[in-house]
Motif scaffolding. Structure first.
Motif, PDB file in Angstrom:
ATOM      1  N   ILE A   1       0.814  -1.217   0.000  1.00 29.47           N
ATOM      2  CA  ILE A   1       0.000   0.000   0.000  1.00 29.47           C
ATOM      3  C   ILE A   1       0.846   1.266   0.000  1.00 29.47           C
ATOM      4  O   ILE A   1       0.358   2.338   0.284  1.00 29.47           O
ATOM      5  CB  ILE A   1      -0.995   0.020   1.171  1.00 29.47           C
ATOM      6  N   SER A   2       2.090   1.133  -0.345  1.00 29.39           N
ATOM      7  CA  SER A   2       2.870   2.355  -0.500  1.00 29.39           C
ATOM      8  C   SER A   2       2.542   2.947  -1.866  1.00 29.39           C
ATOM      9  O   SER A   2       2.243   2.224  -2.813  1.00 29.39           O
ATOM     10  CB  SER A   2       4.357   2.059  -0.405  1.00 29.39           C
ATOM     11  N   LEU A   3       2.553   4.240  -1.942  1.00 28.77           N
ATOM     12  CA  LEU A   3       2.195   4.892  -3.208  1.00 28.77           C
ATOM     13  C   LEU A   3       3.204   4.603  -4.306  1.00 28.77           C
ATOM     14  O   LEU A   3       2.895   4.633  -5.480  1.00 28.77           O
ATOM     15  CB  LEU A   3       2.120   6.408  -2.996  1.00 28.77           C
TER      16      LEU A   3
ATOM     17  N   LEU B   1       5.562   6.259  -5.489  1.00 29.36           N
ATOM     18  CA  LEU B   1       5.841   7.333  -6.444  1.00 29.36           C
ATOM     19  C   LEU B   1       7.333   7.559  -6.578  1.00 29.36           C
ATOM     20  O   LEU B   1       7.791   8.143  -7.549  1.00 29.36           O
ATOM     21  CB  LEU B   1       5.207   8.634  -5.968  1.00 29.36           C
TER      22      LEU B   1
ATOM     23  N   PRO C   1       4.279   6.873   2.757  1.00 32.95           N
ATOM     24  CA  PRO C   1       3.386   7.789   2.045  1.00 32.95           C
ATOM     25  C   PRO C   1       2.674   8.755   2.976  1.00 32.95           C
ATOM     26  O   PRO C   1       2.143   9.759   2.517  1.00 32.95           O
ATOM     27  CB  PRO C   1       2.379   6.856   1.355  1.00 32.95           C
ATOM     28  N   ASP C   2       2.678   8.430   4.275  1.00 37.16           N
ATOM     29  CA  ASP C   2       2.097   9.367   5.232  1.00 37.16           C
ATOM     30  C   ASP C   2       2.790  10.710   5.162  1.00 37.16           C
ATOM     31  O   ASP C   2       2.237  11.743   5.479  1.00 37.16           O
ATOM     32  CB  ASP C   2       2.263   8.827   6.662  1.00 37.16           C
TER      33      ASP C   2
ATOM     34  N   LEU D   1       3.758  12.129   2.667  1.00 38.69           N
ATOM     35  CA  LEU D   1       3.455  12.883   1.459  1.00 38.69           C
ATOM     36  C   LEU D   1       2.797  14.189   1.868  1.00 38.69           C
ATOM     37  O   LEU D   1       2.242  14.295   2.953  1.00 38.69           O
ATOM     38  CB  LEU D   1       2.515  12.073   0.557  1.00 38.69           C
ATOM     39  N   PRO D   2       2.871  15.168   1.026  1.00 35.30           N
ATOM     40  CA  PRO D   2       2.404  16.482   1.436  1.00 35.30           C
ATOM     41  C   PRO D   2       0.959  16.460   1.875  1.00 35.30           C
ATOM     42  O   PRO D   2       0.091  15.941   1.180  1.00 35.30           O
ATOM     43  CB  PRO D   2       2.566  17.317   0.168  1.00 35.30           C
ATOM     44  N   LYS D   3       0.710  16.999   3.030  1.00 34.50           N
ATOM     45  CA  LYS D   3      -0.660  17.117   3.507  1.00 34.50           C
ATOM     46  C   LYS D   3      -1.298  18.376   2.931  1.00 34.50           C
ATOM     47  O   LYS D   3      -2.489  18.465   2.756  1.00 34.50           O
ATOM     48  CB  LYS D   3      -0.681  17.209   5.036  1.00 34.50           C
ATOM     49  N   LYS D   4      -0.471  19.323   2.716  1.00 36.37           N
ATOM     50  CA  LYS D   4      -0.976  20.584   2.166  1.00 36.37           C
ATOM     51  C   LYS D   4      -0.586  20.665   0.695  1.00 36.37           C
ATOM     52  O   LYS D   4       0.065  19.784   0.169  1.00 36.37           O
ATOM     53  CB  LYS D   4      -0.387  21.771   2.948  1.00 36.37           C
TER      54      LYS D   4
ATOM     55  N   VAL E   1      -0.834   7.901  -8.853  1.00 34.05           N
ATOM     56  CA  VAL E   1      -1.527   7.945  -7.560  1.00 34.05           C
ATOM     57  C   VAL E   1      -2.939   7.378  -7.709  1.00 34.05           C
ATOM     58  O   VAL E   1      -3.412   6.618  -6.861  1.00 34.05           O
ATOM     59  CB  VAL E   1      -1.568   9.391  -7.009  1.00 34.05           C
TER      60      VAL E   1
END
Lengths: 317, 39
Positions: free
Chosen positions: A9-11, A13, A23-24, A26-29, A78
């Motif tokens: 379940i890793s993206l 990328l 992946p957590d 990864l940018p939240k914003k 994604v």
């Protein structure tokens, strides 16, 4: 249940500086991407006849176009990963709902026995009765039983059975009046009507697997933007689409594309894209993306835009 | 006119980039939500 054992379940990328294993992180914003807005302003005030300005402007345009392409590819990756995860989750959900249905049936049967009613009366079986009196008696019993059962029937707590409503925006040719949204599933149109708030008619569809599949779809051209079709889905498919991925989601995750994006070097993104079965995946992606959406309206809107991006990209190449 | 056309195109692509970036961020968030559901 440890789902990570079934599905990667890793993206994947492979983007720097984000750690691909987390992946957590990864940018939240909003991801900050260098824009050339300043440059635009700069060139707007400059003399239009300046050749040097033109060449720099073209360079910037090329750079931004390249960035655009990379973003689209990343987004597609994604989406693919999201789709794989989503289908895996759906499988788990359907498995779980099957497990919860079995005890319910057992409970119903137990109730029949407890109340002294013949087994199978409530399950659609009919009994041949030799006299009207017997028939009347059974009918009375049946009604009584239903009343009792309706009191005893547990509240359905299975959230997966609740009708999920999701909306998808799909770009469509304004000359196309068919109100067809290709989402990988087959639909039967059962109605169309004109609504007050929109000059375009709204078409109603049922999944071709109906009545076993409860999913319905409404399609109407957007009143705000007639170049978009608004598809509203109610319910969740209890089957795979005709063009769905074959096999387990694990294998799909294993064959997804690997995107390498270097955000550090050269002031731009350097992307190395290794594609396995690109054609097949893209084809399936386009057909399937719209069909597997969550209740998150933000996501549905973004996914629709992603599809449009992919289509545009394909049409250019 | 060529310059202004280029600027217009640049504006358009920039706007598209911005939108794509937002979508990508959103997708990552959604992915993480889904992943947390599975964990």
């Amino acid at each position: 249940m440890d789902c990570s054992s079934f599905l990667d379940i890793s993206l994947d990328l492979n983007t720097n500086p984000f750690d691909r294993n987390f992946p957590d992180k990864l940018p939240k914003k909003e991801v900050k991407v260098s824009t050339s807005a300043d440059l635009e302003r700069k060139w707007l005030v400059k003399d239009e006849g300046d050749e040097q300005s033109g060449s720099e402007l073209r360079e910037e345009l090329n750079r931004v176009n390249a960035e655009n392409k990379k973003l689209k590819e990343m987004l597609a990756t994604v989406c693919e990963n999201y789709y794989a995860l989503h289908s895996h989750l759906e499988k788990l959900q359907s498995r779980q709902s099957e497990q919860t249905e079995l005890p319910t049936k057992k409970r119903k049967q137990d109730t029949d026995e407890l109340l002294g009613f013949p087994i199978g009366l409530g399950s659609g079986k009919t009994e041949n009765s030799s006299s009207n009196e017997d028939h009347h008696h059974h009918h009375h019993q049946h009604e009584q039983k239903n009343q009792l059962l309706s009191c005893k029937r547990p509240v359905v707590t299975d959230s997966f059975n609740k009708a999920k409503v999701s909306t998808v925006l799909v770009p469509a040719d304004s000359s196309d009046t068919s109100l067809t949204v290709k989402d990988g599933y087959q639909w039967r149109k059962y109605g169309q009507k004109v609504t007050r708030d929109n000059p375009s008619p709204r078409a109603y569809f049922r999944c071709s697997f109906a009545p076993s599949c409860p999913v319905k779809k409404k399609v109407q051209r957007s009143a705000e933007d007639p170049s978009l079709l608004v598809a509203t889905y109610e319910g969740t498919h209890n089957h795979l689409g005709p063009n769905a991925f074959e096999g387990d989601a694990t294998s799909q995750a294993g064959s997804t594309n690997t995107v390498t994006l270097d955000l550090v070097h050269g002031g731009g993104h350097r992307l190395a894209l290794e594609k396995n079965e690109r054609g097949t995946m893209q084809d399936v992606l386009v057909k399937q993306m719209a069909s597997l959406l969550t209740n998150d309206s933000k996501f549905t809107a973004s996914l629709a835009a992603a599809i449009s991006g992919r289509l545009l990209e394909q049409s250019r190449t | 006119s060529t310059t202004s056309a280029l600027v217009d195109e640049l504006k358009r692509v920039n706007a598209e980039n911005k939108k794509l970036t937002e979508m990508l961020t959103l997708m990552c968030d959604n992915y993480n939500v889904l992943k947390n559901q599975l964990m």
